[in-house]
Design a protein around this motif. Structure first.
Motif, PDB file in Angstrom:
ATOM      1  N   LEU A  52      97.312  53.752  39.978  1.00 13.93           N
ATOM      2  CA  LEU A  52      97.332  54.975  39.201  1.00 13.93           C
ATOM      3  C   LEU A  52      97.846  54.848  37.931  1.00 13.93           C
ATOM      4  O   LEU A  52      99.018  54.185  37.751  1.00 13.93           O
ATOM      5  CB  LEU A  52      98.370  55.938  39.997  1.00 13.93           C
ATOM      6  N   ALA A  53      97.265  55.563  36.942  1.00 14.91           N
ATOM      7  CA  ALA A  53      97.664  55.299  35.351  1.00 14.91           C
ATOM      8  C   ALA A  53      97.904  56.769  34.955  1.00 14.91           C
ATOM      9  O   ALA A  53      97.197  57.621  34.802  1.00 14.91           O
ATOM     10  CB  ALA A  53      96.489  54.892  34.503  1.00 14.91           C
ATOM     11  N   PHE A  95      92.996  55.780  39.499  1.00 11.81           N
ATOM     12  CA  PHE A  95      93.080  57.265  39.397  1.00 11.81           C
ATOM     13  C   PHE A  95      93.594  57.390  38.062  1.00 11.81           C
ATOM     14  O   PHE A  95      94.708  56.689  37.552  1.00 11.81           O
ATOM     15  CB  PHE A  95      94.169  57.776  40.417  1.00 11.81           C
ATOM     16  N   LEU A  96      93.111  57.822  36.976  1.00 10.26           N
ATOM     17  CA  LEU A  96      93.245  57.858  35.509  1.00 10.26           C
ATOM     18  C   LEU A  96      93.825  59.372  35.050  1.00 10.26           C
ATOM     19  O   LEU A  96      92.621  59.965  35.188  1.00 10.26           O
ATOM     20  CB  LEU A  96      92.058  57.220  34.934  1.00 10.26           C
ATOM     21  N   LEU A 152      99.668  50.586  42.819  1.00 11.68           N
ATOM     22  CA  LEU A 152     100.183  50.049  41.615  1.00 11.68           C
ATOM     23  C   LEU A 152     100.090  51.244  40.599  1.00 11.68           C
ATOM     24  O   LEU A 152      99.439  51.809  40.675  1.00 11.68           O
ATOM     25  CB  LEU A 152      99.365  48.676  40.976  1.00 11.68           C
ATOM     26  N   MET A 153     101.272  51.465  39.931  1.00 10.39           N
ATOM     27  CA  MET A 153     101.215  52.583  38.718  1.00 10.39           C
ATOM     28  C   MET A 153     101.494  51.787  37.294  1.00 10.39           C
ATOM     29  O   MET A 153     102.445  50.902  37.469  1.00 10.39           O
ATOM     30  CB  MET A 153     102.346  53.519  39.234  1.00 10.39           C
ATOM     31  N   VAL A 154     100.862  52.514  36.460  1.00 14.17           N
ATOM     32  CA  VAL A 154     101.121  52.207  34.874  1.00 14.17           C
ATOM     33  C   VAL A 154     101.267  53.122  34.393  1.00 14.17           C
ATOM     34  O   VAL A 154     100.745  54.107  34.804  1.00 14.17           O
ATOM     35  CB  VAL A 154      99.865  51.088  34.507  1.00 14.17           C
ATOM     36  N   HIS A 155     101.786  53.378  33.411  1.00 13.48           N
ATOM     37  CA  HIS A 155     102.270  54.572  32.658  1.00 13.48           C
ATOM     38  C   HIS A 155     101.894  54.990  31.154  1.00 13.48           C
ATOM     39  O   HIS A 155     102.217  55.829  30.698  1.00 13.48           O
ATOM     40  CB  HIS A 155     103.920  54.732  32.633  1.00 13.48           C
ATOM     41  N   ASP A 156     100.870  54.042  30.744  1.00 14.23           N
ATOM     42  CA  ASP A 156     100.141  54.283  29.595  1.00 14.23           C
ATOM     43  C   ASP A 156      98.716  53.679  29.739  1.00 14.23           C
ATOM     44  O   ASP A 156      98.602  52.537  30.420  1.00 14.23           O
ATOM     45  CB  ASP A 156     101.017  54.271  28.308  1.00 14.23           C
ATOM     46  N   GLY A 157      98.020  54.002  28.676  1.00 11.49           N
ATOM     47  CA  GLY A 157      96.648  53.405  28.787  1.00 11.49           C
ATOM     48  C   GLY A 157      96.564  51.893  28.317  1.00 11.49           C
ATOM     49  O   GLY A 157      95.848  51.067  28.586  1.00 11.49           O
ATOM     50  N   VAL A 158      97.603  51.712  27.290  1.00 11.73           N
ATOM     51  CA  VAL A 158      97.832  49.808  26.980  1.00 11.73           C
ATOM     52  C   VAL A 158      98.132  49.132  28.279  1.00 11.73           C
ATOM     53  O   VAL A 158      97.525  48.006  28.435  1.00 11.73           O
ATOM     54  CB  VAL A 158      98.735  49.835  25.890  1.00 11.73           C
ATOM     55  N   GLN A 159      98.918  49.723  28.999  1.00 14.27           N
ATOM     56  CA  GLN A 159      99.467  48.885  30.243  1.00 14.27           C
ATOM     57  C   GLN A 159      98.310  48.820  31.095  1.00 14.27           C
ATOM     58  O   GLN A 159      98.048  47.784  31.726  1.00 14.27           O
ATOM     59  CB  GLN A 159     100.427  49.693  30.847  1.00 14.27           C
ATOM     60  N   LEU A 160      97.535  49.740  31.300  1.00 15.51           N
ATOM     61  CA  LEU A 160      96.349  49.858  32.168  1.00 15.51           C
ATOM     62  C   LEU A 160      95.541  48.779  31.790  1.00 15.51           C
ATOM     63  O   LEU A 160      94.891  48.070  32.504  1.00 15.51           O
ATOM     64  CB  LEU A 160      95.620  51.370  32.223  1.00 15.51           C
ATOM     65  N   MET A 161      94.892  48.720  30.673  1.00 16.18           N
ATOM     66  CA  MET A 161      94.102  47.793  30.104  1.00 16.18           C
ATOM     67  C   MET A 161      94.583  46.362  30.201  1.00 16.18           C
ATOM     68  O   MET A 161      93.680  45.368  30.684  1.00 16.18           O
ATOM     69  CB  MET A 161      93.499  48.292  28.681  1.00 16.18           C
ATOM     70  N   ASP A 162      95.755  46.447  29.649  1.00 19.77           N
ATOM     71  CA  ASP A 162      96.406  44.932  30.049  1.00 19.77           C
ATOM     72  C   ASP A 162      96.383  44.615  31.317  1.00 19.77           C
ATOM     73  O   ASP A 162      95.898  43.355  31.636  1.00 19.77           O
ATOM     74  CB  ASP A 162      97.854  44.992  29.430  1.00 19.77           C
TER      75      ASP A 162
END
Length: 148
Positions: A10-11, A59-60, A35-45
């Protein structure tokens, strides 16, 4: 449902929405790890550093800091190693131009974030069920937006 266990990502930058999503997922009879990321840079990394262990579904959210969901979707669909990753847009807005653009860019489904917990559970379950049954391929445009 045809899958027994899901590895989900989930982003979303909204902590309350993330908690709401996790609680809904916990109450659905679907084995998963989230797993959760909290911004687009974290998602792509994360995606680029975990090519061998990608999630089954992302889920974006569209409105995130540093890199928004539209930018992430474009980057994912233009990356040879990521382009087949199923992306379910999960956003509060429902602008028809943006929804059409997301469909054209290759998103798998679109979910407008419901305000009610029971509807959130229902639509997450529906998304995983339908997407899995269709082998995570994009549906016809008429079936792109999922309702609880």
């Amino acid at each position: 449902m045809s899958k027994e266990h899901y590895h989900l990502l989930l982003a979303d930058d909204d902590e309350d929405d993330c908690l709401f999503f996790k609680e809904a997922l916990d109450e659905i009879a679907v084995s998963n790890d989230l797993l959760m990321v909290h911004d687009g840079v974290q998602l792509m990394d994360y995606l680029k550093n975990n090519i061998v262990n990608l999630p089954e579904v992302v889920f974006l959210d569209l409105n995130m800091p540093r890199k928004n969901g539209l930018e992430c979707l474009d980057e994912i669909k233009n990356d040879e190693k990521l382009k087949n990753l199923p992306i379910i847009i999960f956003s509060t807005s429902l602008d028809s131009e943006i929804v059409n653009r997301l469909y054209q860019q290759g998103a798998s489904y679109y979910i407008r974030k419901p305000g009610e917990f029971s509807k959130l559970k229902s639509v997450i379950n529906k998304a995983l069920t339908i997407a899995s049954e269709n082998n995570f391929t994009q549906p016809e445009r008429a079936n792109f937006i999922l309702q609880p």
